[in-house]
Design an enzyme around this catalytic site. Structure first.
Site, mmCIF file in Angstrom:
data_model
loop_
_atom_site.group_PDB
_atom_site.id
_atom_site.type_symbol
_atom_site.label_atom_id
_atom_site.label_comp_id
_atom_site.label_asym_id
_atom_site.label_seq_id
_atom_site.Cartn_x
_atom_site.Cartn_y
_atom_site.Cartn_z
ATOM 1 N N LYS A 203 0.973 -1.172 0.053
ATOM 2 C CA LYS A 203 0.048 -0.060 -0.048
ATOM 3 C C LYS A 203 0.991 1.491 -0.054
ATOM 4 C CE LYS A 203 -4.096 1.680 2.309
ATOM 5 N NZ LYS A 203 -4.894 1.663 3.569
ATOM 6 N N SER B 280 -10.633 -0.200 6.245
ATOM 7 C CA SER B 280 -9.998 -0.003 5.033
ATOM 8 C C SER B 280 -9.305 -1.429 4.344
ATOM 9 C CB SER B 280 -8.747 0.988 5.008
ATOM 10 O OG SER B 280 -9.400 2.320 5.264
ATOM 11 N N SER C 154 -9.759 1.892 2.245
ATOM 12 C CA SER C 154 -8.612 2.633 1.541
ATOM 13 C C SER C 154 -7.750 1.782 0.590
ATOM 14 C CB SER C 154 -8.077 3.676 2.538
ATOM 15 O OG SER C 154 -7.433 2.936 3.415
#
Length: 476
Positions: free
Chosen positions: A85, A184, A160
């Site tokens: 990420k 997320s 996210s």
């Protein structure tokens, strides 16, 4: 490798791929090349990876094969392509947090979660997309644009950790990581038919971290199956002195067998977590999933902890977290930040000391209530998301049924309320809507007992396999 063979290879579980590499039936270079072909084919449309280092990945794969040929000790992720990420630091590789403020930032160190995967033998392909500073459960930003759902590219993949989920769902990587404050990891897993685990606080140490004593955000694993999530957790978990909240327990336990018998287990099922609006199609799939748990020999009853005041408490504590991390950017960089992020940072200034005291009291009570519930029951089951994936052009859900949403994160209270309990939670593929969109089911386990939670998740995954068979149908 091309065509159907490539597709089948890159969709296999990370555990199977790791076994094939160790046995000599597959090389790290072959697998990495196959994943890069998927990136080349699909990423221009889906926008999962925002930074790709194809040459470096092939070099790392070649080195991995050479280590294996020399008979060196191999790590548990040996030869497996991964992506991180874009909120995790990668030494020498751009890390942007999805923000124009850091669009050209290249760090000189790795985050601990990155370093641990590299030490375990993974092959770094690149970085995955996220909303700016992880703010929101819809993956888009002004640096890279939006990431699209692999089952329907006109829809969102959630967030996210949306880029991580899409890269994993489409075979661009074998494993992926992410973070979770209000859903997320769990939300994009649900929207992309994956498994996503929010561990207990401290299970996966977070370093470097400007908010070391924060108790909302955790890092965790995503996988195409439960065993893959357990494999990645076995690498990224484990104590580290630089994280004061890290759990002093070995991570290798997560590489053990996950088979277990849950006959006689008691399931508390909460279809709406105290009255949250849930879309009809989501409720239908989750109801059916909860009922199927009876086929494991479990009893299923409707029960839940007391969520009174939890939504407000989460808003207060989330605002404090964002103000702690990003308030310093408002002075000179405000014009570079998205409007919802500015709102969330400034929201902290509107709360009084009494608001904070009340929020902490709610969190403490909810933790105790959830512990008490899970002394009577073995697991709590609930929806992951209250809605199906929605158009990618919409920044967030403004209304569920007849109920308007007050801000850009309220539509994800089904995850954020569970965050406040402090207990580990996993998102599992449950079924599909009439239009073929994935729906995940959320299972919450006892505090810091991720192993039992993973064992139950695998039992449900095995039972539920016929319901998610359409996961093999690609719509892009």
């Amino acid at each position: 490798m091309t065509g159907t063979l490539d597709l089948e290879l890159t969709e296999r579980s990370a555990c199977d791929l790791a076994t094939e590499i160790r046995s000599g039936h597959l090389s790290a270079r072959e697998l990495t090349s196959a994943c890069l072909q998927r990136v080349e084919r699909l990423n221009p449309t889906l926008n999962a990876l925002v930074t790709v280092d194809a040459e470096g990945a092939l070099d790392r794969a070649a080195c991995a094969d050479e280590r294996q040929a020399r008979g060196e000790t191999l790590g548990p992720l040996h030869g497996l392509p991964v992506a991180h990420k874009d909120s995790f630091l990668t030494k020498g590789m751009r890390t942007t947090w999805g923000s124009r403020v850091f669009a050209d930032h290249v760090p000189d160190q790795d985050s601990l979660i990155v370093a641990r995967q590299a030490e375990a033998g993974s092959i770094l392909l690149g970085k995955t997309n996220l909303p700016e500073f992880g703010a929101g459960s819809q993956t888009f930003n002004e640096v890279f644009g939006a990431t699209r759902n692999p089952f329907a590219p006109e829809l969102t993949c959630g967030g996210s950790s949306g880029g991580s989920a899409v890269a994993l769902a489409t075979g661009m990587v074998a494993l992926a990581d992410g973070t979770d404050m209000g859903g997320s990891l769990r939300n994009p897993a649900s929207f992309c038919n994956l498994v996503g685990l929010r561990p207990s606080m401290g299970r996966v140490p977070n370093w470097p971290n400007t908010n070391s004593f924060g108790q909302l955000t955790v890092a965790g694993p995503l996988g195409r199956c439960v065993a893959d999530v357990a494999l990645l957790l076995s690498v990224i978990a484990g104590p580290d002195r630089r994280d004061p909240l890290s759990v002093d327990a070995p991570a290798s336990v997560f590489r053990g067998r996950l088979e277990a018998d849950f006959k006689g287990a008691r399931i508390a099922y909460s279809p709406d977590l105290g009255g949250l609006p849930v879309a009809r199609e989501v409720r239908t799939v989750i109801d059916q999933g909860a009922l199927r748990m009876a086929d494991l020999g479990c009893s299923v009853e409707q029960a839940e902890p007391d969520f009174a005041g939890a939504a407000q408490a989460f808003q207060v504590l989330r605002a404090l977290t964002y103000a702690t991390g990003y308030a310093h950017l408002l002075k000179d960089r405000r014009h570079l930040l998205k409007e919802d992020l500015v709102w969330n940072i400034e929201l902290a200034q509107r709360f009084s000391v009494q608001d904070v005291i009340a929020a902490e009291a709610v969190r403490a009570r909810l933790f105790r209530d959830t512990q008490a519930l899970l002394e009577r029951y073995d697991f709590l089951v609930a929806p992951v998301s209250q809605v199906l994936p929605f158009p990618v052009e919409r920044p967030f859900v403004e209304r569920i049924g007849e109920r308007p949403m007050g801000n850009y994160i309220e539509w994800m209270n089904s995850c954020s309320l569970i965050t406040l309990t402090g207990h580990p939670a996993i998102s599992l593929p449950c079924g599909f809507s009439d239009d073929g969109l994935p729906v995940g089911i959320q299972v919450i386990g006892r505090y810091r007992d991720e192993l039992t939670l993973l064992k139950f998740a695998q039992a449900f995954e095995t039972l539920n396999a016929p319901q998610i068979a359409r996961s093999r149908v690609r719509r892009w």
